[in-house]
Design a protein around this motif. Structure first.
Motif, mmCIF file in Angstrom:
data_model
loop_
_atom_site.group_PDB
_atom_site.id
_atom_site.type_symbol
_atom_site.label_atom_id
_atom_site.label_comp_id
_atom_site.label_asym_id
_atom_site.label_seq_id
_atom_site.Cartn_x
_atom_site.Cartn_y
_atom_site.Cartn_z
ATOM 1 N N GLU A 170 8.453 39.094 -33.544
ATOM 2 C CA GLU A 170 9.685 39.640 -34.144
ATOM 3 C C GLU A 170 9.363 40.653 -35.223
ATOM 4 O O GLU A 170 9.956 41.723 -35.306
ATOM 5 N N LYS A 171 8.401 40.301 -36.078
ATOM 6 C CA LYS A 171 8.030 41.207 -37.188
ATOM 7 C C LYS A 171 7.466 42.510 -36.618
ATOM 8 O O LYS A 171 7.809 43.602 -37.054
ATOM 9 N N ALA A 190 0.628 42.036 -32.435
ATOM 10 C CA ALA A 190 1.221 41.171 -33.470
ATOM 11 C C ALA A 190 0.257 40.027 -33.806
ATOM 12 O O ALA A 190 -0.006 39.739 -34.974
ATOM 13 N N ASP A 191 -0.328 39.416 -32.783
ATOM 14 C CA ASP A 191 -1.260 38.299 -33.027
ATOM 15 C C ASP A 191 -2.480 38.764 -33.822
ATOM 16 O O ASP A 191 -3.005 38.037 -34.657
ATOM 17 N N ARG A 198 -0.070 35.705 -41.351
ATOM 18 C CA ARG A 198 0.811 34.535 -41.533
ATOM 19 C C ARG A 198 1.737 34.772 -42.728
ATOM 20 O O ARG A 198 2.940 34.530 -42.645
ATOM 21 N N GLU A 199 1.152 35.371 -43.791
ATOM 22 C CA GLU A 199 1.949 35.570 -45.013
ATOM 23 C C GLU A 199 3.139 36.486 -44.712
ATOM 24 O O GLU A 199 4.252 36.231 -45.145
ATOM 25 N N GLU A 200 2.881 37.538 -43.929
ATOM 26 C CA GLU A 200 3.980 38.483 -43.631
ATOM 27 C C GLU A 200 5.130 37.753 -42.957
ATOM 28 O O GLU A 200 6.285 38.071 -43.131
ATOM 29 N N VAL A 201 4.781 36.724 -42.192
ATOM 30 C CA VAL A 201 5.821 36.019 -41.437
ATOM 31 C C VAL A 201 6.464 34.962 -42.329
ATOM 32 O O VAL A 201 7.681 34.835 -42.387
ATOM 33 N N GLU A 202 5.625 34.239 -43.110
ATOM 34 C CA GLU A 202 6.197 33.180 -43.961
ATOM 35 C C GLU A 202 7.151 33.777 -44.975
ATOM 36 O O GLU A 202 8.212 33.264 -45.240
ATOM 37 N N VAL A 203 6.787 34.935 -45.557
ATOM 38 C CA VAL A 203 7.634 35.565 -46.584
ATOM 39 C C VAL A 203 9.032 35.732 -46.020
ATOM 40 O O VAL A 203 10.034 35.521 -46.662
#
Lengths: 109, 109
Positions: A10-11, B96-97, B102-107
């Protein structure tokens, strides 16, 4: 609402889908370019191009090289993270060549 | 303004970049789905999902199958033109992988 399907996808989609990002990547895959070159290559305003380049710089996809000549020369190029998007751009181009008809494009012009 | 860089690429980019189209393709690549399944898979409203599916149908990317059962069953699936976007979606997932942290997604969550 389901928990996010695939947050990373998604990002990435959000980033690539931003208006003109695809075209800017397409243009920079040809190699480093000055702002004025990109401005004449792309059908977007200087202000919007500058915004998008700042965003892509912040995301680590584009890097800016300043050459201390006179007048000073500034060049934009894809970082490693940016160049890694080449397969995405290539696959979009392949699909477009196969499935976007001439009429669909002429109607737009 | 330069004459369009690559009209077909631009048209494809415009289509794929429409908000939520990437995720809808991602979801339908798993196979045919009913509206309610998609609605629960995806973090978007029913109205917007319906709009996007109509657009994708018009573009020949999604097809709608009506089964005359009781109650009637309607299924959405990718057409050949839609399935041909799988390499694009796969390459975006690969990128994307590799590059979305992870931080970009958790934020975001």
């Amino acid at each position: 609402m389901e928990q996010q399907l695939c947050p990373r996808f998604e990002k990435a989609m959000e980033l690539i889908s931003k208006r003109w990002v695809g075209l800017i990547l397409f243009d920079l895959l040809e190699g480093p370019k000055r702002f004025s070159e990109m401005e004449s290559d792309l059908p977007i305003s200087g202000r919007l191009l500058s915004d998008r380049l700042k965003l892509l710089e912040k995301e680590g996809i584009v890097q800016r090289q300043i050459y201390s000549e006179f007048p000073v020369r500034v060049e934009y190029s894809l970082s490693e993270k940016g160049r890694a998007l080449e397969p995405v751009i290539k696959e979009i181009q392949n699909w477009a060549d196969a499935y976007i008809t001439r009429e669909e494009v002429e109607v737009k012009e």
